[in-house]
Design a protein around this motif. Structure first.
Motif, PDB file in Angstrom:
ATOM      1  N   MET A   1       0.842  -1.179   0.000  1.00 20.81           N
ATOM      2  CA  MET A   1       0.000   0.000   0.000  1.00 20.81           C
ATOM      3  C   MET A   1       0.883   1.236   0.000  1.00 20.81           C
ATOM      4  O   MET A   1       1.738   1.394   0.844  1.00 20.81           O
ATOM      5  CB  MET A   1      -0.900  -0.022   1.226  1.00 20.81           C
ATOM      6  N   LYS A   2       0.678   2.116  -0.930  1.00 20.54           N
ATOM      7  CA  LYS A   2       1.467   3.340  -1.065  1.00 20.54           C
ATOM      8  C   LYS A   2       0.704   4.497  -0.440  1.00 20.54           C
ATOM      9  O   LYS A   2      -0.455   4.713  -0.733  1.00 20.54           O
ATOM     10  CB  LYS A   2       1.726   3.609  -2.544  1.00 20.54           C
ATOM     11  N   ALA A  10       8.586   5.647   7.388  1.00 17.86           N
ATOM     12  CA  ALA A  10       7.562   5.733   8.437  1.00 17.86           C
ATOM     13  C   ALA A  10       6.634   4.523   8.385  1.00 17.86           C
ATOM     14  O   ALA A  10       6.247   3.985   9.426  1.00 17.86           O
ATOM     15  CB  ALA A  10       6.761   7.023   8.290  1.00 17.86           C
ATOM     16  N   GLU A  11       6.309   4.092   7.201  1.00 14.79           N
ATOM     17  CA  GLU A  11       5.445   2.928   7.056  1.00 14.79           C
ATOM     18  C   GLU A  11       6.135   1.670   7.584  1.00 14.79           C
ATOM     19  O   GLU A  11       5.534   0.882   8.324  1.00 14.79           O
ATOM     20  CB  GLU A  11       5.057   2.737   5.592  1.00 14.79           C
ATOM     21  N   LEU A  18       4.400  -2.622  15.251  1.00  9.47           N
ATOM     22  CA  LEU A  18       3.265  -3.528  15.470  1.00  9.47           C
ATOM     23  C   LEU A  18       3.742  -4.958  15.692  1.00  9.47           C
ATOM     24  O   LEU A  18       3.215  -5.676  16.554  1.00  9.47           O
ATOM     25  CB  LEU A  18       2.297  -3.473  14.290  1.00  9.47           C
ATOM     26  N   ILE A  19       4.743  -5.371  14.937  1.00 11.26           N
ATOM     27  CA  ILE A  19       5.300  -6.716  15.110  1.00 11.26           C
ATOM     28  C   ILE A  19       5.957  -6.834  16.479  1.00 11.26           C
ATOM     29  O   ILE A  19       5.771  -7.813  17.196  1.00 11.26           O
ATOM     30  CB  ILE A  19       6.298  -7.042  13.983  1.00 11.26           C
ATOM     31  N   LEU A  20       6.731  -5.819  16.858  1.00 11.67           N
ATOM     32  CA  LEU A  20       7.407  -5.839  18.155  1.00 11.67           C
ATOM     33  C   LEU A  20       6.411  -5.852  19.308  1.00 11.67           C
ATOM     34  O   LEU A  20       6.647  -6.488  20.336  1.00 11.67           O
ATOM     35  CB  LEU A  20       8.338  -4.635  18.289  1.00 11.67           C
ATOM     36  N   ALA A  21       5.308  -5.162  19.150  1.00  8.53           N
ATOM     37  CA  ALA A  21       4.303  -5.083  20.215  1.00  8.53           C
ATOM     38  C   ALA A  21       3.664  -6.442  20.493  1.00  8.53           C
ATOM     39  O   ALA A  21       3.214  -6.695  21.605  1.00  8.53           O
ATOM     40  CB  ALA A  21       3.232  -4.066  19.847  1.00  8.53           C
ATOM     41  N   PHE A  42      18.292  -0.625   5.091  1.00 10.45           N
ATOM     42  CA  PHE A  42      17.314   0.467   5.204  1.00 10.45           C
ATOM     43  C   PHE A  42      16.567   0.391   6.527  1.00 10.45           C
ATOM     44  O   PHE A  42      16.410   1.391   7.227  1.00 10.45           O
ATOM     45  CB  PHE A  42      16.338   0.420   4.029  1.00 10.45           C
ATOM     46  N   LEU A  43      16.123  -0.804   6.903  1.00 12.28           N
ATOM     47  CA  LEU A  43      15.397  -0.956   8.161  1.00 12.28           C
ATOM     48  C   LEU A  43      16.311  -0.674   9.354  1.00 12.28           C
ATOM     49  O   LEU A  43      15.868  -0.111  10.352  1.00 12.28           O
ATOM     50  CB  LEU A  43      14.783  -2.352   8.275  1.00 12.28           C
TER      51      LEU A  43
END
Length: 66
Positions: A1-2, A10-11, A18-21, A42-43
């Protein structure tokens, strides 16, 4: 999704948070990048910025992660 409201960094940051949570143990940037199918370098830069902003806490070592 763009999205036109914010950049890819930011995306990816939001998806990673969300994954870490939902994770009980630290998750490495390598694992997060593979799961999201994005470049690790990049991450890693995104996570450096999030760590500087105190959004995440990093753990060093073999079993480390965020």
């Amino acid at each position: 999704m763009k999205s036109y409201l914010y950049g890819a960094g930011a995306e990816y940051a939001l998806h990673s948070l969300l994954i870490l949570a939902t994770s009980a143990a630290p998750v490495s940037v390598v694992d997060l990048a593979r799961f999201q199918r994005i470049p690790e370098r990049f991450l890693a830069k995104v996570f450096t910025r999030m760590k500087d902003a105190t959004l995440v806490v990093g753990t060093e070592g073999i079993a480390g992660g965020f």
